[in-house]
Design a protein around this motif. Structure first.
Motif, mmCIF file in Angstrom:
data_model
loop_
_atom_site.group_PDB
_atom_site.id
_atom_site.type_symbol
_atom_site.label_atom_id
_atom_site.label_comp_id
_atom_site.label_asym_id
_atom_site.label_seq_id
_atom_site.Cartn_x
_atom_site.Cartn_y
_atom_site.Cartn_z
ATOM 1 N N UNK A 13 40.149 27.031 47.882
ATOM 2 C CA UNK A 13 41.497 26.725 47.399
ATOM 3 C C UNK A 13 41.510 26.279 45.944
ATOM 4 N N UNK A 14 40.534 25.481 45.565
ATOM 5 C CA UNK A 14 40.539 24.951 44.196
ATOM 6 C C UNK A 14 39.844 25.902 43.215
ATOM 7 N N UNK A 15 38.872 26.682 43.718
ATOM 8 C CA UNK A 15 38.114 27.594 42.852
ATOM 9 C C UNK A 15 38.950 28.610 42.098
ATOM 10 N N UNK A 16 39.958 29.221 42.740
ATOM 11 C CA UNK A 16 40.751 30.245 42.052
ATOM 12 C C UNK A 16 41.753 29.708 41.025
ATOM 13 N N UNK A 18 43.435 28.641 37.738
ATOM 14 C CA UNK A 18 43.186 28.921 36.319
ATOM 15 C C UNK A 18 42.949 27.583 35.618
ATOM 16 N N UNK A 19 42.382 27.611 34.407
ATOM 17 C CA UNK A 19 42.208 26.355 33.671
ATOM 18 C C UNK A 19 43.527 25.585 33.519
ATOM 19 N N UNK A 20 44.609 26.286 33.251
ATOM 20 C CA UNK A 20 45.911 25.621 33.097
ATOM 21 C C UNK A 20 46.367 25.003 34.419
ATOM 22 N N UNK A 21 46.179 25.724 35.517
ATOM 23 C CA UNK A 21 46.540 25.184 36.838
ATOM 24 C C UNK A 21 45.683 23.966 37.174
#
Length: 117
Positions: A13-16, A18-21
């Protein structure tokens, strides 16, 4: 009464993110922590490094062993914690349920009973 909120993170869940997310999630978590601090609920909190960076220390008799992490193969890993003050388990669960991190895994709520001594 004190409760430890153990944040379990699901890499799927956390891996995908984006840097902004990821930065947005961090901002939401920090804002939530600040609100808990202002309300008098938050005692301490913090993230934890990835499980691969940890070590497990055991003592059996006079022998100590140290094992590199992770020590268990699980879908989720412990990614952080919050030590809170709450009226009871129901209030502690309500506090945990509002954390932005519940969308990234789960939060285990455990009472910290007073130590007898």
């Amino acid at each position: 009464m004190r409760y430890l909120l153990i944040v379990h993170v699901d890499p799927a869940l956390i891996g995908p993110l984006s840097p902004e997310e990821g930065r947005g999630l961090t901002r939401r978590c920090m804002a939530y922590d600040d609100a808990l601090r202002r309300s008098g609920h938050l005692i301490a909190c913090g993230p934890l490094a990835e499980p691969e960076t940890g070590r497990i220390v055991r003592r059996r008799g006079d022998r100590t062993s140290i094992t590199d992490g992770p020590y268990a193969e699980t879908k989720e890993h412990v990614g952080g914690f919050m030590l809170i003050e709450a009226r009871d388990m129901d209030e502690a669960v309500a506090i945990a349920s509002k954390s932005p991190m519940t969308a990234m895994g789960s939060i285990e709520v455990r009472e910290q009973p007073p130590m007898e001594g």
